[in-house]
Design an enzyme around this catalytic site. Structure first.
Site, PDB file in Angstrom:
ATOM      1  N   SER A 173       0.875  -1.163   0.000  1.00  0.00           N
ATOM      2  CA  SER A 173       0.000   0.000   0.000  1.00  0.00           C
ATOM      3  C   SER A 173       0.916   1.217   0.000  1.00  0.00           C
ATOM      4  O   SER A 173       1.779   1.351   0.879  1.00  0.00           O
ATOM      5  CB  SER A 173      -0.906  -0.012   1.233  1.00  0.00           C
ATOM      6  OG  SER A 173      -1.902   0.976   1.101  1.00  0.00           O
ATOM      7  N   GLU A 174       0.765   2.099  -0.991  1.00  0.00           N
ATOM      8  CA  GLU A 174       1.793   3.115  -1.229  1.00  0.00           C
ATOM      9  C   GLU A 174       1.876   4.166  -0.127  1.00  0.00           C
ATOM     10  O   GLU A 174       2.801   4.966  -0.095  1.00  0.00           O
ATOM     11  CB  GLU A 174       1.624   3.769  -2.603  1.00  0.00           C
ATOM     12  CG  GLU A 174       0.359   4.584  -2.783  1.00  0.00           C
ATOM     13  CD  GLU A 174      -0.752   3.794  -3.443  1.00  0.00           C
ATOM     14  OE1 GLU A 174      -0.809   2.551  -3.273  1.00  0.00           O
ATOM     15  OE2 GLU A 174      -1.588   4.420  -4.119  1.00  0.00           O
ATOM     16  N   ASN A 175       0.917   4.163   0.796  1.00  0.00           N
ATOM     17  CA  ASN A 175       1.044   5.082   1.926  1.00  0.00           C
ATOM     18  C   ASN A 175       2.014   4.556   2.978  1.00  0.00           C
ATOM     19  O   ASN A 175       2.205   5.200   4.009  1.00  0.00           O
ATOM     20  CB  ASN A 175      -0.327   5.402   2.545  1.00  0.00           C
ATOM     21  CG  ASN A 175      -1.113   4.169   2.925  1.00  0.00           C
ATOM     22  OD1 ASN A 175      -1.112   3.179   2.205  1.00  0.00           O
ATOM     23  ND2 ASN A 175      -1.776   4.221   4.060  1.00  0.00           N
ATOM     24  N   SER A 192       8.478   4.246   0.578  1.00  0.00           N
ATOM     25  CA  SER A 192       7.468   3.516  -0.174  1.00  0.00           C
ATOM     26  C   SER A 192       7.594   3.793  -1.669  1.00  0.00           C
ATOM     27  O   SER A 192       7.561   2.879  -2.496  1.00  0.00           O
ATOM     28  CB  SER A 192       6.073   3.915   0.318  1.00  0.00           C
ATOM     29  OG  SER A 192       5.083   3.198  -0.365  1.00  0.00           O
TER      30      SER A 192
END
Lengths: 244, 221, 244, 221
Positions: D46-48, D88
């Site tokens: 999850s890119e967060n 990330s």
């Protein structure tokens, strides 16, 4: 898809080839992947380029690969501890590219993060800037430096889980985290192997995605280059001490 | 009488301020930590990835995983944090370190610094020196005034540079000089070691400098 | 030199001025320094530029500063959750600069690390690359992006010690660590305040050098934007679930 | 009959391989996680700032500090690690994620992708989409074949691009297309949804494409 290999030799099996570029973690002899370096020596691969802050000392770390003349080129920031290095360099057997330590660290970080080039103040007006683009931003000059990416990286961590998540210890962290991100294949040697889920996910230094292979080295020999101590009666003051 | 190594370190310690984060080079700069005034909070950074560097360990308590940038065994403090080399030099390059105290082979009147190589000799490498002088807010050099009678404070360095226009203050065994590294006012002699005269310094210095003894310039952060 | 302030208002005292640039951590409403944002609102400062991945939602986070019209410009990657934002933007009151999320994160990291510019693949051939240098490295095109540095940064951490060392929790970490490095003055709000030495030094996410002021917010209200759950009887599968 | 959303997600799941690290966009791509074959180890990013994303929490166990990039509450797994947004996107930009599955407004036969703005409408922002399509090794688009009868597979996108030459595979409700994003062989129809004909697809597609049903191209990593 099991990432855990039984020993360093099998963890490197099929990976090390003549002429390849290898990153090796560590600062001085602190946090070096010594068991994996020995296995690279045993592989017999030649004409290797190593990206590593230092070149080990005579007989330890990358010093072992100098003995066997497997290294053709070093990209480093400081190689002063190694006599064999000087000898091979002066005889022309060994190529050497010096990078300022912070530039080296950032080039590796950039390589791992998909950044082909960046600008830094470090080295402006010095030999390091020769042949490189120098550009002004907001009235200050900066040199353009390129990202680094290797064929394989070998790193040393304190703890690792079966997913490849790594934790480093104290100043043995140094170059290991960036190098883990900046190669096609990263192999880690770890002092403590634990099941996935054992390490608090907020405290993982290197996520498992970066680590393809792991080898558990339970009791590595850790050498000290400069053993400095103070006497019991000395009153402690920050950073103070006396060399023995 | 010229200053001893300890006196030079004590003088350098006067550049410290409460709350400073400081990087000390090897040699005399390392001694500066012995002269941090009581009650002043100074955190030492070691560029191999540590903030809050403690003293050398007691014998038998050395930890191979805990060394400074000179590869010496050290200890941690309650304030200590560890980080990667990339984060460490991000801290340095980003201007977050208040003060760097380091040695030099040569310093020029324009603030140029040479301390990493002598052509023709085997070069060991610059380590983190180029990053430190380029990135740290204020750079103080502590060095002998001359090397075997050759002046080290020069009109222009003739050794390969570590940094261009980077030195703010030079402390030698004979005195203290400010440098306006942005150009402008050049190099200025502001303090003398006990019993040393400006004339003696002039004779041992190649660089052009003004004399303004008693100036407060050295306190400019 | 005590870094701990008794409340958000005193932690910001003398720092917030009209027209300044402020970074605010958080992703959506997760990990936002809401107490410090409220104190910025109370300061009454106007014409502020905010660098923040999102713009809060109506009435929460930066949404509060939109209500009071204190924001002149936002540098963000996504502002879709905020109706007031759209309204002020369309009326021309509010300026907006979109950055790809990764470019935004890297620009902030670069600003804090003394890197004035870097190259990235992200956005090549899109509106984002317009007016920017595009250069080829090894046959691929990259856009040059600039570092970002603010007057002040406000961040939210889970735990902090008196030296300013910070630890973040889960995905509330997001933009906070980089923002802590990329401003003249960084102020952190922390949920748990401990004495220096209490946090394992290997597990510190943000070293104290980056944090000038701290305020202890013991029980912050944490809001959820998309409350998604699964039923007890559902068999768990990785990443699976159903929206309610 | 055209494929349902679930059938499209199931088809996309065939692009997964054991050991893959995968980023799923919102909408149909999120459903792909329901079709990961038993025994296959796939970690979701999850890119967060999370790797090893777990399912939605049980009611009452939502944690405001634990959300995905769609701001939905989620859970962690034994494999989970957390990191900053910079780390990330370093992971994404550096090519460490094997596969990204995401939605689109338009895809062109050269691999161009548009999914972030419609001129004249209020723009919400691109979030992490531009970074994902530029950085991830392999990009799979899952979308309806047409939008209110307008083709979405085009000779050239007329909406502002999210990425140029980035799409490797397109799965619509009517079929599956490979794209040679480096140019070369262009777009190729390799599978049909049950009961759909190549002729029907041709009629609903603006892009030029070859037909090579039964090709194994979609398995190229």
């Amino acid at each position: 898809m099991d990432k855990v290999f039984s020993d360093a030799r099998s963890a490197l099996a099929g990976l090390v080839k003549d002429g390849m570029t290898i990153m090796a973690g560590g600062f001085g002899l602190c946090g070096i992947p010594e068991t994996l370096i020995e296995a690279i020596r045993d592989s017999g691969a030649k004409d290797l380029t190593f990206i590593s802050n230092n070149a080990g000392v005579d007989g330890v770390g990358l010093g072992r690969l100098l003995e066997t003349r497997q290294i053709r080129k070093m990209i480093s920031s400081y190689v002063g501890e190694n006599k064999l290095f000087a000898q091979q360099y002066l005889s022309g057997e060994l190529e050497l590219e010096f990078n300022p330590q912070g530039t080296l660290a950032e080039r590796i970080r950039a390589g791992g993060a998909g950044i082909p080039a960046f600008f830094t103040k470090t080295g402006v007006g010095t030999l390091i800037a020769e042949g490189k683009e120098v550009r002004e931003f907001d009235g200050e000059k900066y040199v353009m430096e390129r990202g680094l990416f290797a064929d394989i990286s070998v790193v040393h961590a304190y703890k690792g889980d079966t997913e490849g998540n790594l934790v480093y210890r104290k100043t043995a962290r140094n170059f290991n985290p960036m190098m883990a991100t900046a190669a096609k294949i990263t192999i880690a040697e770890i002092e403590h192997l634990v099941p996935a889920g054992d390490i608090d996910p907020d405290q993982i230094h290197t996520p498992g995605i970066f680590v393809k292979r792991l080898v558990h080295v339970a009791n590595p020999i850790k050498r000290i280059e400069q053993r400095t101590t103070r006497k019991r009666e000395t009153v402690a003051s920050a950073g103070a001490g006396e060399e023995i | 009488m010229a200053w001893t190594r300890e006196q030079m370190a004590a003088r350098a310690a006067k550049e410290l301020r409460d709350g400073f984060y400081v990087n000390l080079g090897i040699g005399i700069p390392t001694l500066v930590s012995n002269f941090i005034p009581a009650g002043m909070r100074v955190q030492l950074q070691s560029e191999n990835g540590m903030l809050g560097m403690g003293p050398f360990p007691f014998e038998g308590e050395e930890d191979p995983d805990l060394i400074n940038a000179g590869k010496q065994t050290i200890t941690e403090l309650p304030t200590t944090s560890y980080f990667s080399s990339a984060d460490s030099f991000g801290m340095i390059r980003g201007g977050h370190i208040d003060l760097s105290i380091l040695g030099a082979m040569q310093v020029a009147q324009n603030g140029d610094l040479a301390n990493w190589m002598i052509p023709g000799k085997m070069v060991k490498g610059m380590g983190g020196a180029m990053d430190l002088v380029a990135g740290v807010k204020r750079v103080v050099v502590v060095m002998e005034h001359t090397a075997k009678d050759d002046p080290k404070l020069l009109k222009a360095c003739n050794l390969p540079l570590t940094g261009q226009g980077v030195v703010d203050l030079v402390i030698t065994d004979l005195g203290v000089f400010t440098i306006d590294k942005k150009g402008g006012t050049g190099m200025t002699l502001i303090e003398l070691a006990d019993g040393v005269t400006a004339e003696e310094i002039k004779a041992k210095t190649d660089a052009d400098f003004k004399v303004a003894l008693g100036s407060k310039q050295s306190n400019a952060a």
